[in-house]
Motif scaffolding. Structure first.
Motif, short mmCIF file in Angstrom:
data_model
loop_
_atom_site.label_atom_id
_atom_site.label_comp_id
_atom_site.label_asym_id
_atom_site.label_seq_id
_atom_site.Cartn_x
_atom_site.Cartn_y
_atom_site.Cartn_z
N GLU A 232 48.22 96.04 14.46
CA GLU A 232 49.47 96.79 14.38
C GLU A 232 50.64 95.81 14.47
O GLU A 232 50.76 95.05 15.43
N ASN A 233 51.47 95.82 13.44
CA ASN A 233 52.66 94.96 13.42
C ASN A 233 53.69 95.64 12.54
O ASN A 233 53.39 96.03 11.41
N ALA A 234 54.90 95.77 13.04
CA ALA A 234 55.93 96.50 12.32
C ALA A 234 56.33 95.84 11.01
O ALA A 234 56.78 96.52 10.07
N ASN A 235 56.16 94.53 10.93
CA ASN A 235 56.64 93.80 9.75
C ASN A 235 55.53 93.24 8.87
O ASN A 235 55.81 92.77 7.76
N ARG A 236 54.29 93.28 9.36
CA ARG A 236 53.19 92.69 8.61
C ARG A 236 52.01 93.65 8.56
O ARG A 236 51.93 94.60 9.33
N THR A 237 51.10 93.37 7.65
CA THR A 237 49.89 94.17 7.54
C THR A 237 48.77 93.27 7.06
O THR A 237 48.99 92.08 6.78
N GLU A 238 47.57 93.82 6.97
CA GLU A 238 46.44 93.06 6.45
C GLU A 238 45.77 93.82 5.32
O GLU A 238 45.49 95.02 5.43
N VAL A 239 45.57 93.11 4.23
CA VAL A 239 45.00 93.70 3.03
C VAL A 239 43.70 92.99 2.68
O VAL A 239 43.47 91.84 3.08
N LEU A 240 42.88 93.67 1.94
CA LEU A 240 41.62 93.11 1.48
C LEU A 240 41.67 92.86 -0.02
O LEU A 240 42.36 93.56 -0.76
N GLN A 241 40.95 91.87 -0.43
CA GLN A 241 40.62 91.65 -1.83
C GLN A 241 39.13 91.37 -1.89
O GLN A 241 38.55 90.82 -0.94
N GLU A 242 38.49 91.74 -3.00
CA GLU A 242 37.07 91.43 -3.15
C GLU A 242 36.82 90.98 -4.58
O GLU A 242 37.16 91.69 -5.53
N TYR A 243 36.23 89.80 -4.71
CA TYR A 243 35.97 89.21 -6.01
C TYR A 243 34.47 89.01 -6.19
O TYR A 243 33.77 88.57 -5.27
N PHE A 244 33.99 89.31 -7.39
CA PHE A 244 32.58 89.18 -7.72
C PHE A 244 32.41 88.07 -8.75
O PHE A 244 33.09 88.06 -9.78
N VAL A 245 31.50 87.14 -8.47
CA VAL A 245 31.24 86.06 -9.41
C VAL A 245 29.73 85.89 -9.57
O VAL A 245 28.98 86.06 -8.60
N PRO A 246 29.27 85.58 -10.79
CA PRO A 246 27.83 85.35 -10.99
C PRO A 246 27.33 84.26 -10.06
O PRO A 246 28.03 83.29 -9.76
N VAL A 247 26.09 84.41 -9.61
CA VAL A 247 25.50 83.46 -8.66
C VAL A 247 25.61 82.03 -9.17
O VAL A 247 25.96 81.10 -8.42
N ASP A 248 25.34 81.81 -10.45
CA ASP A 248 25.36 80.46 -11.01
C ASP A 248 26.75 79.84 -11.07
O ASP A 248 26.89 78.63 -11.28
N GLU A 249 27.78 80.66 -10.90
CA GLU A 249 29.16 80.16 -11.01
C GLU A 249 29.77 79.81 -9.66
O GLU A 249 30.91 79.36 -9.59
N PHE A 250 29.04 80.03 -8.56
CA PHE A 250 29.65 80.01 -7.25
C PHE A 250 30.39 78.71 -6.94
O PHE A 250 31.58 78.72 -6.61
N ALA A 251 29.71 77.57 -7.01
CA ALA A 251 30.32 76.31 -6.59
C ALA A 251 31.54 75.95 -7.44
O ALA A 251 32.59 75.55 -6.91
N SER A 252 31.42 76.09 -8.75
CA SER A 252 32.55 75.74 -9.63
C SER A 252 33.70 76.73 -9.41
O SER A 252 34.88 76.35 -9.49
N TYR A 253 33.36 77.99 -9.13
CA TYR A 253 34.39 78.99 -8.84
C TYR A 253 35.16 78.63 -7.57
O TYR A 253 36.41 78.68 -7.55
N ILE A 254 34.45 78.24 -6.54
CA ILE A 254 35.12 77.87 -5.28
C ILE A 254 36.02 76.66 -5.48
O ILE A 254 37.13 76.59 -4.94
N ASP A 255 35.58 75.70 -6.27
CA ASP A 255 36.42 74.53 -6.55
C ASP A 255 37.74 74.95 -7.21
O ASP A 255 38.82 74.47 -6.84
#
Length: 474
Positions: free
Chosen positions: A332-355
């Motif tokens: 709880e904060n009068a001026n701030r909040t927390e939001v979510l994002q969710e991203y899906f990437v193919p298993v084979d793309e993980f390391a290059s995606y993180i880079d």
């Protein structure tokens, strides 16, 4: 004469009182509604709640514009629409039928996963697919087609036998893969735009005893770990990973929890009592520190990592794995909040995606608090499928300001992150704030035009509306 004036005075007072009461009642019905993200306060005509199916039918027939809500953890205006009527489904929450032998349960849409767990746990049964916390309503979970820690059952849509739908014209129909099947893949993951999900019959699983296997690794080793030690090992039933957002190890260090079927299932009874959330103060304090300093993020990461390393080799029932803590994350904060994002990437793309993701985030001022990673198998049963391949799902928790300036700043950063995700043949989850552009939506969800066209065909008067529909379908 005095009596005459007294009578007139009483009459005028009565009229004035009735008028003021009516105005007050009208004002009470007009209410500002916010979802958990608190970035889209919306003035709605009224909120309606009932345990009666007949009342729901009458309201749907009479109201011009309707939005549907459970716990309102969707953050993109999916449960609100200006001057519309909000159907609050939380009190529509009966367990209608439970068949332990057939491993099925039928519940009204306001039932929470916690309600189901309390019902089925004494019978040695468990939910197949749900979110990582059990606080959400089943109707809301269906509307966003959730996935969770289980890596063997797919998305929630795979566990649904059938459901009843209250259509925009007030008719109630049964929907399954065989009956009124045209609705099945649109309503599940349909964000409340096709009608009211009244009740649903779900397939259940056996409760099981899992041994926790904890590993710490560099992000580059994660793909191979998953393929060799998780995906190809049928004894691993659930999986969860966390990627560091601490400055010293930013998007490089990980720890992984694999839930392995225990050798001796006879021990399950010793671990089958449902856990209740305890010891909230310390994790809440540590998360709080991480919100406001890099030092806090480093300390929180090291503390979390050691806590999970110390649980290596410990046991949990399946039901308790699916009851992870959530109270410590309340904010709880009068001026701030927390939001979510969710991203899906193919298993084979993980390391290059993180880079590539790291390259973006190292240049941006984004208060990123946590990244949790799950796995979801290729599954395109839902029209708005997010799993067009075997995917890693990265859930990002972001602390941001509520001002329009802060919203626009966060929007630009998130659009950059989504571009990176799409460049790696990925997609993003739709229940969150409407930061993505229409172009990004169409690239992530190639069937989105078909989805909106079907919505208009099945609801020609557009009785069911929300801000997500307003932003992207118009």
């Amino acid at each position: 004469m005095k009596g005459k004036y007294l009578l007139i005075g009483i009459s005028l007072y009565g009229i004035a009182f009735y008028t003021s009461t009516s105005i007050h009642s009208l004002q009470q019905k007009t209410v500002v509604i916010e979802d958990v993200g608190k970035l889209l306060p919306t003035r709605m005509k009224e909120v309606k709640s009932t345990q009666s199916t007949e009342e729901l039918q009458n309201w749907v027939r009479k109201e011009k514009t309707i939005s549907i809500a459970g716990l309102q953890h969707s953050q993109g205006g999916h449960t609100v629409y200006p001057n519309g009527t909000l159907l609050d489904m939380k009190s529509y929450n009966e367990i209608l039928n439970f068949n332990p032998k057939e491993k099925t349960i039928t519940v009204q849409s306001g039932v929470t996963w916690a309600d189901i767990q309390k019902k089925i746990n004494p019978y040695g049964l468990s939910i197949q697919v749900m979110q990582s916390q059990n606080i959400f309503t089943v109707g809301g979970a269906l509307s966003v087609n959730v996935h969770g820690r289980d890596i063997r059952y797919g998305s929630l849509i795979d566990t649904v036998d059938s459901f009843r739908l209250l259509k925009p014209d007030g008719e109630i129909i049964s929907v399954s893969r065989d009956e009124n099947s045209e609705y099945f893949s649109y309503v599940i993951g349909g964000y409340g735009l096709f009608g009211v999900i009244l009740d649903v019959t779900l397939q259940l699983a056996e409760d099981e005893l899992y041994e926790q296997r904890i590993s710490t690794m560099d992000y580059k080793a994660y793909e191979e770990h998953f393929k060799s030690n998780v995906q190809n090992d049928e004894q691993v039933k659930m999986h969860l990973a966390r990627l560091s957002v601490a400055p010293k190890t930013f998007l490089k260090e990980m720890y992984v929890t694999d839930y392995v079927l225990a050798d001796n299932q006879k021990k399950l009874s010793r671990f089958s009592t449902l856990n209740e959330e305890e010891k909230v103060a310390l994790p809440k304090f540590m998360l709080g520190m991480s919100r406001y300093s890099d030092w806090g993020k480093d300390v929180f990461w090291e503390t979390q990592k050691k806590h999970f390393q110390n649980s290596n080799g410990s046991y949990q029932s399946r039901n308790n794995v699916m009851r992870s803590d959530s109270t410590f994350m309340e904010y709880e904060n009068a001026n701030r909040t927390e939001v979510l994002q969710e991203y899906f990437v193919p298993v084979d793309e993980f390391a290059s995606y993180i880079d590539d993701l790291r390259k973006v985030l190292e240049k941006e001022d984004l208060n990123l608090l946590n990244i949790t990673i799950r796995y979801v198998e290729h599954d395109e049963d839902a029209v708005l499928s997010y799993a067009k391949d075997d995917m890693f799902a990265l859930v990002l928790l972001i602390n941001q300001g509520r001002s329009q300036k802060e919203i626009r700043r966060t929007e630009k950063i998130i659009q950059k992150m989504i571009d990176v995700t799409l460049d790696h043949d990925g997609s993003y989850y739709l229940p969150y704030y409407s930061y993505p552009t229409k172009k990004q939506l169409k690239q992530a969800y190639p069937r989105i035009d078909e989805f909106f066209q079907k919505k208009r065909g099945l609801d020609p008067d557009e009785r069911f509306k929300n801000l997500f529909y307003e932003v992207y379908a118009q």
